[in-house]
Design a protein around this motif. Sequence first.
Motif, short mmCIF file in Angstrom:
data_model
loop_
_atom_site.label_atom_id
_atom_site.label_comp_id
_atom_site.label_asym_id
_atom_site.label_seq_id
_atom_site.Cartn_x
_atom_site.Cartn_y
_atom_site.Cartn_z
N UNK A 245 0.78 -0.75 -0.36
CA UNK A 245 0.23 -0.35 -0.25
C UNK A 245 1.18 1.48 0.17
N UNK A 246 0.68 2.03 -1.05
CA UNK A 246 1.74 3.55 -0.84
C UNK A 246 0.61 4.56 -1.50
N UNK A 247 1.60 5.34 -2.01
CA UNK A 247 0.95 6.65 -2.54
C UNK A 247 1.95 7.56 -2.99
N UNK A 248 1.30 8.15 -4.92
CA UNK A 248 2.35 8.94 -4.99
C UNK A 248 2.91 10.45 -4.68
N UNK A 249 4.10 10.33 -4.38
CA UNK A 249 5.25 11.53 -3.87
C UNK A 249 5.08 11.41 -2.15
N UNK A 250 4.79 9.60 -1.67
CA UNK A 250 5.15 9.28 -0.55
C UNK A 250 3.79 10.23 0.73
N UNK A 251 2.47 10.75 -0.39
CA UNK A 251 1.85 11.68 0.79
C UNK A 251 1.12 11.40 1.71
N UNK A 252 1.20 11.31 2.65
CA UNK A 252 -0.17 10.70 3.80
C UNK A 252 0.49 11.03 5.13
N UNK A 258 4.93 4.61 2.26
CA UNK A 258 5.89 4.16 1.27
C UNK A 258 5.37 4.64 -0.15
N UNK A 259 6.23 5.78 -0.73
CA UNK A 259 6.31 6.65 -1.69
C UNK A 259 6.06 5.07 -2.80
N UNK A 260 4.97 5.36 -3.99
CA UNK A 260 5.05 3.78 -4.67
C UNK A 260 5.80 4.32 -5.81
N UNK A 285 5.35 7.48 -14.12
CA UNK A 285 5.53 8.24 -13.04
C UNK A 285 6.08 9.08 -12.69
N UNK A 286 6.35 10.28 -13.34
CA UNK A 286 6.43 11.60 -13.36
C UNK A 286 5.20 12.39 -13.56
N UNK A 287 4.73 12.10 -14.34
CA UNK A 287 3.12 12.71 -15.01
C UNK A 287 2.47 12.52 -13.60
#
Length: 421
Positions: A245-252, A258-260, A285-287
């Motif tokens: 389980x993770x998020x873009x840019x590691x937000x949370x 954990x950053x996707x 990913x960058x987009x």
Amino acid sequence: MISPTRPTMGMEIAFDKEQEYPLSRVYIFDTTLRDGEQSPGCSMTTPEKLKMAAHLVDLGVDILEAGFPIASEGDFEAVDAVSKQYPWVQVAALARACTLDVERAARALHHAKRPRIHTFIATSDVHLKFKLRKTREQVLNDACAAVALARNYTDDVEFSAEDATRTQIEYLEQVCNAVVEAGARTVNLPDTVGYSVPEEYADLIGRIVRLLGDRATVSVHCHDDLGLAVANSLAAVNAGARQIECTINGIGERAGNAALEEVVMTMKTRHDRLPFETKINTEKLYGASRALTDIITFGPQPNKAIVGENAFAHEAGIHQDGYLKEKSTYEIMDPASVGVPESRIVLGKHSGRHALKQRAEDLGFHLTGEQLNEVYHQFTMIADNKKGLRNDEIAALVEQVTGRRGDPEPVGAQATAANTR
Ligand code: KIV
Ligand code: ZN
């Protein structure tokens, strides 16, 4: 209104598809729109969640957690909207382990073809005593009842033992066994407060993987309070977890999840040590990172791995020299593989002659050895007091030394312009 006893959603998907995947397949459960969204500066409206969901779908996440429907009307609406917009995607909704929440999540997922109800309750003594004021037995019963209720709506039920890493291990094992008996197909063991260290987390995950065998997928969900969320997630995968389980840019929450992009690119780049597969289109990913930055109130820090402004920038002369001769001297990933348009050579006080000569050429100036020496001499004096020189400043300096203008449309000017980012 859905009747709790009538399984109305997505029963046809079952899990047989998963049998086609090798054991090394790791599922990416994205929670940018749920855990990510519930942190300061990150709340999103439904249209914003839909915009972000488009990137996540394009990226190829396996499970998209779209919200916590009991938390607000907006969350409910967002889960519903994402489910309608992307019927082929596995959409998850969060619910505490109680009837009201589970039924609300089920209603929000009503249009989903592949709904997942993700129910959770804390299992650590500190949460039981001070937050829930419940006994272990009560929590065990609530967990099983919530899972059983959720199974009335969908085959795809995930249970999370909140604060698993601070839970007494025998009790955690008892809970994991019981929720699987009650029908959970995925058991998530969050490091809710980011307290664990990799070896310890791997031990815990390995123990639960052995306990559950092929009865359930073991999932990990790590917070970054000690900066270990990615390391812990990867250690857990090595120990047998098959969902991250993770998020873009590691937000949370707090320091984030954990950053996707980091977990995915580590498994891709270090496949020799982490021989696992995801189905993420890494070029996107960058987009996805940029899209998120446009929606929320902050972007990743410049030195953030994979997607930060400086992730593919080289300033030191020795590095620039090596990089210009052979990229792999200082780059372990091709920027294009994560969707970054190009590497950046930053001309600052640590830069060397090679990089300056190359930049001058990109700008249309072909310098003699003598001219380069003079330009370099003046450049170092200016750069000593600046954070870096832009292309127009380099051009002005070269013009001043050589007394002539560069090409009006220099070759590579477009690429170089991006180098002033
Ligand atoms: O951090 C956590 O424990 C969570 C759960 C709800 C999965 O976000
Ligand atoms: Zn969390």
